[in-house]
Design an enzyme around this catalytic site. Sequence first.
Site, PDB file in Angstrom:
ATOM      1  N   LYS A  41       0.841  -1.203   0.000  1.00 36.18           N
ATOM      2  CA  LYS A  41       0.000   0.000   0.000  1.00 36.18           C
ATOM      3  C   LYS A  41       0.880   1.259   0.000  1.00 36.18           C
ATOM      4  CE  LYS A  41      -0.216  -0.341   5.031  1.00 36.18           C
ATOM      5  NZ  LYS A  41      -0.976  -0.923   6.139  1.00 36.18           N
ATOM      6  N   ARG A 139     -11.103  -1.064  14.264  1.00 38.45           N
ATOM      7  CA  ARG A 139     -10.973  -0.349  12.993  1.00 38.45           C
ATOM      8  C   ARG A 139     -11.892  -1.033  11.982  1.00 38.45           C
ATOM      9  NH1 ARG A 139      -5.118   0.360  10.075  1.00 38.45           N
ATOM     10  NH2 ARG A 139      -5.421  -1.854   9.623  1.00 38.45           N
ATOM     11  N   TYR A 268      13.302  31.282   7.924  1.00 35.40           N
ATOM     12  CA  TYR A 268      12.006  31.811   8.370  1.00 35.40           C
ATOM     13  C   TYR A 268      11.887  31.739   9.888  1.00 35.40           C
ATOM     14  CZ  TYR A 268      10.159  31.458   3.596  1.00 35.40           C
ATOM     15  OH  TYR A 268       9.926  31.601   2.269  1.00 35.40           O
ATOM     16  N   MET A 315      10.034  25.349   2.580  1.00 33.41           N
ATOM     17  CA  MET A 315       9.349  24.389   1.718  1.00 33.41           C
ATOM     18  C   MET A 315      10.331  23.746   0.728  1.00 33.41           C
ATOM     19  SD  MET A 315       6.023  25.080  -0.686  1.00 33.41           S
ATOM     20  CE  MET A 315       5.172  26.093   0.505  1.00 33.41           C
TER      21      MET A 315
HETATM   22  C1  PLP Z   1      -0.260  -2.029   6.645  1.00 34.82           C
HETATM   23  C2  PLP Z   1      -0.782  -3.328   7.075  1.00 34.82           C
HETATM   24  C3  PLP Z   1       0.084  -4.428   7.242  1.00 34.82           C
HETATM   25  C4  PLP Z   1       1.593  -4.328   7.116  1.00 34.82           C
HETATM   26  O1  PLP Z   1       2.149  -3.775   8.290  1.00 34.82           O
HETATM   27  P1  PLP Z   1       3.738  -3.749   8.517  1.00 34.82           P
HETATM   28  O2  PLP Z   1       3.891  -3.361   9.928  1.00 34.82           O
HETATM   29  O3  PLP Z   1       4.286  -2.720   7.562  1.00 34.82           O
HETATM   30  O4  PLP Z   1       4.250  -5.101   8.216  1.00 34.82           O
HETATM   31  C5  PLP Z   1      -0.491  -5.655   7.553  1.00 34.82           C
HETATM   32  N1  PLP Z   1      -1.828  -5.799   7.699  1.00 34.82           N
HETATM   33  C6  PLP Z   1      -2.672  -4.755   7.556  1.00 34.82           C
HETATM   34  C7  PLP Z   1      -4.129  -4.981   7.750  1.00 34.82           C
HETATM   35  C8  PLP Z   1      -2.196  -3.484   7.259  1.00 34.82           C
HETATM   36  O5  PLP Z   1      -3.042  -2.463   7.137  1.00 34.82           O
END
Ligand code: PLP
Length: 379
Positions: A41, A139, A268, A315
């Site tokens: 991701k 979640r 700044y 920036m």
């Molecule tokens: C992001 C994520 C992972 C991976 O987590 P890491 O700590 O980077 O290995 C695994 N499972 C879910 C559901 C996630 O959202």
Amino acid sequence: MDVTKPPRPAWVEIDIAKLRRNFELFAADRPAGLQFMSVVKDDAYGHGIVQVSRVAQQFGCAFLGVVTVDEADELRRSGISAPILLLGERTDDELDFACTKNLTCCVNDLRVAEKLAQLSVKYARPIPVHVEIDTGMSRYGVRWSEALPLLQALADMPELLLEGVMSHFAMSDELDKSFAMTQLQRFNEVLNQIQEERISVKYRHMCNTGGYLDLPMAYFDMVRVGTLPLGVYPSRVCRRIAGLQPVMSVKARISTIRPLEVGDVVGYGMHYTAQTPRRIAVLPIGYGDGFPRVRNTGHVLIRGKGAPIVGGNAMDAMMVDITDIPGVGLWDEAVLLGQQGEMEITARDLADWRGSVTYESMICWRSRLPRKYLNGEPA
Ligand SMILES: *Cc1c(COP(=O)(O)O)cnc(C)c1O
């Protein structure tokens, strides 16, 4: 006249040889038969989703894990045909799109299950699904105490194939594992219940990187690793794998060197005033590129030595003190993340300066900072 566009003197470097080595070390560390999902991701945490996914596939990942449909679409458009699990919740439109692209969705309630069952008719095939059990993260997922009826209903739907049951740790990488053990117990309760109902699933998965490193009792059939193959640990205290190395570095070239007289201020907000004559270097990279907006905090590496950041960074630029580093020249290379000589700035260091986690030290680099791939991906 045709002049090729020169590279910007500030960039992110991704070393594919180190990525491959990390996958090798992970394979050697992993018990035989334990499968893994490569979580890619957010552009594989800023490393390049396609590049990292290709390597993950070569090392035999069972799944690629992403969060948005765009991420999955990019993988499919790049010709990656590996199973992809979409983590989180989907809109109805996304469910339909996911089916056309052969993306596996998580199903956490009956409404989504019924929607997918309808799509199974449209696509004339059973739709594989994973069910997330919320064991305490609050979640996504069905609450562990209410999971059994949903799983029974799914198992009874011929349109769906219950392929996976998963959960996610809220805290797997700290010394105190008590809540992780509570979550594991809740997950095991659900798994025992479905076993009694003779519901079988191919993939039971719970561990992220922290869980993989420290909680072997929670491995089940598959672990989901994002940060591990990138060579960055989720915490200071989790287990280490010898030889694992960070894949990402960030570098910039010095664009100006200027002397400061006593009383001169820098940047700044006038956060720094020279108490003695100093020499400073200006780096053409700033918080607009993703570097934390620090003031008089942190350092970069120049000629193998630490050059402290002075003033508040801008920036597009930041100023560093090079008074104590002899021989620095214009357009010399500075390292903002990674190794130079014997010295290293880690994702942990950047996270500390920002007041955040190591993950943010990887995903923070914005797209205007070009990516340079070393030891290239094989064709
Ligand atoms: C992001 C994520 C992972 C991976 O987590 P890491 O700590 O980077 O290995 C695994 N499972 C879910 C559901 C996630 O959202």
